[in-house]
Design an enzyme around this catalytic site. Structure first.
Site, short mmCIF file in Angstrom:
data_model
loop_
_atom_site.label_atom_id
_atom_site.label_comp_id
_atom_site.label_asym_id
_atom_site.label_seq_id
_atom_site.Cartn_x
_atom_site.Cartn_y
_atom_site.Cartn_z
N GLY A 99 0.83 -1.20 0.00
CA GLY A 99 0.00 0.00 0.00
C GLY A 99 0.86 1.24 0.00
N VAL A 116 0.67 4.67 5.46
CA VAL A 116 0.22 3.52 6.26
C VAL A 116 1.39 2.55 6.49
CG1 VAL A 116 -1.45 1.63 6.42
CG2 VAL A 116 -2.15 3.81 5.42
N GLY A 117 2.29 2.47 5.52
CA GLY A 117 3.47 1.61 5.67
C GLY A 117 4.23 1.95 6.96
N GLU A 145 5.68 -3.29 0.65
CA GLU A 145 5.62 -3.13 -0.81
C GLU A 145 4.88 -1.83 -1.04
OE1 GLU A 145 7.00 -5.18 -3.00
OE2 GLU A 145 7.67 -6.63 -1.52
N CYS A 189 0.78 0.41 -9.07
CA CYS A 189 1.94 0.92 -8.31
C CYS A 189 3.14 1.15 -9.22
CB CYS A 189 2.30 -0.07 -7.21
SG CYS A 189 2.58 -1.73 -7.79
P1 NAD Z 1 -3.45 2.18 1.56
O1 NAD Z 1 -2.12 2.31 2.22
O2 NAD Z 1 -4.44 3.29 1.72
O3 NAD Z 1 -4.22 0.86 2.06
C1 NAD Z 1 -3.66 -0.41 2.02
C2 NAD Z 1 -4.19 -1.21 3.19
O4 NAD Z 1 -3.90 -0.54 4.40
C3 NAD Z 1 -5.70 -1.44 3.17
O5 NAD Z 1 -5.97 -2.80 3.45
C4 NAD Z 1 -6.22 -0.54 4.28
O6 NAD Z 1 -7.35 -1.06 4.94
C5 NAD Z 1 -5.06 -0.47 5.26
N1 NAD Z 1 -5.05 0.80 6.01
C6 NAD Z 1 -5.46 2.01 5.56
N2 NAD Z 1 -5.29 2.94 6.53
C7 NAD Z 1 -4.78 2.30 7.61
C8 NAD Z 1 -4.38 2.72 8.93
N3 NAD Z 1 -4.46 3.98 9.33
N4 NAD Z 1 -3.89 1.78 9.76
C9 NAD Z 1 -3.77 0.50 9.36
N5 NAD Z 1 -4.13 0.05 8.13
C10 NAD Z 1 -4.63 0.92 7.26
O7 NAD Z 1 -3.10 1.89 0.05
P2 NAD Z 1 -4.08 1.84 -1.17
O8 NAD Z 1 -4.65 3.19 -1.41
O9 NAD Z 1 -5.01 0.68 -1.05
O10 NAD Z 1 -3.03 1.50 -2.35
C11 NAD Z 1 -2.33 2.49 -3.00
C12 NAD Z 1 -0.87 2.49 -2.70
O11 NAD Z 1 -0.35 1.17 -2.71
C13 NAD Z 1 -0.09 3.24 -3.75
O12 NAD Z 1 0.89 4.04 -3.13
C14 NAD Z 1 0.57 2.13 -4.56
O13 NAD Z 1 1.74 2.53 -5.22
C15 NAD Z 1 0.82 1.11 -3.50
N6 NAD Z 1 0.95 -0.23 -4.08
C16 NAD Z 1 2.16 -0.85 -4.02
C17 NAD Z 1 2.31 -2.09 -4.60
C18 NAD Z 1 3.62 -2.83 -4.57
O14 NAD Z 1 3.62 -4.02 -4.81
N7 NAD Z 1 4.74 -2.18 -4.27
C19 NAD Z 1 1.22 -2.72 -5.21
C20 NAD Z 1 0.00 -2.05 -5.24
C21 NAD Z 1 -0.13 -0.81 -4.66
#
Ligand code: NAD
Length: 515
Positions: free
Chosen positions: A196, A200-201, A218, A252
């Site tokens: 993600g 959040v990471g 990731e 991504c």
């Molecule tokens: P996000 O970080 O908003 O959400 C991902 C997950 O985190 C979801 O399951 C969500 O429920 C959880 N989450 C959200 N807020 C949270 C919090 N405060 N505490 C704990 N968990 C929480 O990401 P997104 O919008 O779903 O995805 C977009 C991002 O992901 C982009 O930056 C994209 O580049 C990245 N991405 C990376 C890869 C990779 O393999 N490197 C693949 C796909 C997407």
């Protein structure tokens, strides 16, 4: 939007302890059991392909072709790859011969790490769930999957199918948003794979640190595309535009922005316009149902539209938006500056800014002044150009003349570097991520006859005997350190080959992009 039933908060701890119990039952240990589950996983997808297509259409307005090509096919492939690979992946390994240790029977066992948590994003919710799950099942781990709440149709379907196909003692789905994910993160896991955004990471990595839990992040970021005028222009325009259009840019590794020599910008834009007209002929505009994906949520739509509204660049393709249907047309913006709204953050939508630069040196400096990207793309037919760009930058992947599809390439790890993440997955790399390499020795008593000097009382004779354990070194290096790294040397060989080829073909560069 479909209703997504969130997992009750007070059930989450129970799920965790049930999985722990399942893990320690030992039924996950036999490879035959893991293969059974992996084949079930492959059939879970195959049997329900149409349901997944429909869910992804409901959540993302995704055309079936994109779902099949980008997710459904690769997910079945990943489950099958793990099914076929696990026998050899999980086999214990003996290290090479060592006079000191070989007789102690050294061996590396591939042990499952334990109970693991997979948190996945909305953009490719199937592939980014099934790929990690295949690796975790192959490794023998018990797994909680936490899919995104932004894709309710998909996440409901997954929660419905997983217990029908997979052993609930070892695989569970937890659905929910921030409170549910926070509850999960309070618990102790043996590995967390988070895919993600970086914001959040950081939350995930901080929560994991409290339990000293290993984490793979990731993440995303702005993946640049450097265009050399010496490229196959038609192919370049076709691939770059497709990379931005697929899933409406919510990928991504989508090309985030273009760096092109100023004198070549308009020629490149013309090629994009020609391609655009081929992709969307008059009777198949991108806003026609089933032609092109939509933005996932109203909030995401607003964020991307704001970036577009605030740009100081010149829109040369697209620009149309429709809030009611979360539609944003594929949009190309030229003459974008590094300080523009479109350069402020990862776009994660179908906007393609073009930043004109003087030469390759300026392009390299532009890239190196920002976070290391998840992917760095170059379109060029010139090995000197490609080598210069790749050897002077850092990125998760370095891809020439292609976009977006490299995470599916057999044998290549998928992961970022620095702010684009750490850890890697796909195929055997996912198995490795969820595997503990457990070192083992079984030392016979007679070894003490040879290594007796290690025991007190320490004697001068024993001290002398330790010298016999020192390895002999090659001759001391002489002169100054070599100027080039082995990496550069390897590229240099290709370079020389390329140069010789170019000279023989009478090719001479007319532009000054490569300085
Ligand atoms: P996000 O970080 O908003 O959400 C991902 C997950 O985190 C979801 O399951 C969500 O429920 C959880 N989450 C959200 N807020 C949270 C919090 N405060 N505490 C704990 N968990 C929480 O990401 P997104 O919008 O779903 O995805 C977009 C991002 O992901 C982009 O930056 C994209 O580049 C990245 N991405 C990376 C890869 C990779 O393999 N490197 C693949 C796909 C997407």
């Amino acid at each position: 939007m479909s209703e997504l039933a969130y997992t009750p908060l007070d059930e989450i701890e129970k799920i965790h302890s049930e999985l722990k119990k399942g893990f320690y039952s030992g039924k996950n240990k036999p490879i035959s059991y893991r293969k059974y589950q992996l084949l079930q996983l492959a059939y879970l997808i195959k049997d329900n392909t149409e349901k997944f297509e429909e869910a992804l259409r409901a959540d993302l307005g995704r055309p079936a072709l994109e779902s099949r090509f980008m997710e459904i096919g690769p997910s079945i492939t990943d489950a099958l790859k793990a099914y076929k690979g696990v026998d050899s992946w999980a086999r214990p390994e003996k290290p090479g011969f060592s006079i000191t240790f070989t007789f102690m029977r050294p061996i590396v066992y591939k042990e499952p790490k334990g109970v693991v948590l997979v948190i996945s994003p909305f953009n490719y919710p199937l592939w980014l769930t099934v790929g990690p799950l295949a690796g975790a099942l192959a490794a023998g781990c018990a797994t909680v999957i936490k899919p995104s709440e932004a894709t309710p149709a998909f996440s409901s379907l997954l929660a419905e199918l997983v217990p029908k196909y997979l052993d609930s003692d070892l695989v569970r789905v937890v659905n929910g948003a921030v409170p549910e994910t926070s509850k999960l993160l309070d618990l102790q896991w043996d590995h967390i794979l988070y895919t993600g955004g970086g914001r959040v990471g950081r939350i995930v990595a901080t929560a994991a640190a409290k339990h000293l839990t290993p984490v793979s992040l990731e993440l995303g970021g702005k993946s640049p595309v450097v265009i050399d005028p010496n490229c196959d222009l038609e192919t370049t325009a076709r691939r770059v535009l497709w990379g931005k259009i697929v899933n409406a840019g919510q990928t991504c590794v989508a090309p985030d922005y273009i760096l092109v020599p100023r004198h070549f910008q308009d020629k490149f834009v013309d090629a994009l316009k020609t391609t655009y007209a081929q992709f969307f002929p008059e009777n198949a505009k991108p806003n026609a149902e089933g032609t092109y994906s939509r933005i996932v949520t109203p909030q995401a739509f607003k964020r991307i539209k704001k970036l577009l509204d605030e740009t100081e660049g010149e829109i040369v393709i697209g620009g149309e938006t429709d809030e009611a249907t979360k539609f944003i047309a594929p949009t190309v913006v030229k003459n974008v500056k590094g300080t523009d709204s479109l350069m402020s953050d990862e776009i994660f939508g179908p906007l393609l800014p073009i930043v004109p630069v003087e030469d390759l040196d300026e392009a390299i400096a532009f890239i190196n002044a920002r976070d290391h990207p998840l992917a760095l793309y170059v379109f060029s037919q010139d090995p000197v150009f490609k080598n210069k760009l790749f050897s002077r930058t850092q990125s998760g992947a370095a891809i020439a003349n292609e976009v977006v599809i490299h995470p599916g390439a057999d044998g290549l790890p998928f992961g970022g570097v620095g702010p684009s993440g750490y850890g890697m997955h796909t195929g055997k790399f996912t198995f490795d991520m969820f595997t503990h390499l457990r070192s083992s020795l079984d030392s016979p008593s007679w070894i003490d006859k040879i290594l007796a000097f290690r025991f007190p009382p320490y004697t001068p004779k024993g001290l002398k005997a330790t010298l016999g354990l020192y390895p002999s070194l090659p001759a001391r290096p002489s002169g100054p350190p070599p100027a080039e790294s082995a990496y550069t040397n390897r590229w240099a060989r290709w370079l020389l080959f390329g140069l010789a080829f170019a000279v023989a073909g009478g090719l001479t560069r007319k532009d000054k992009f490569l300085k």
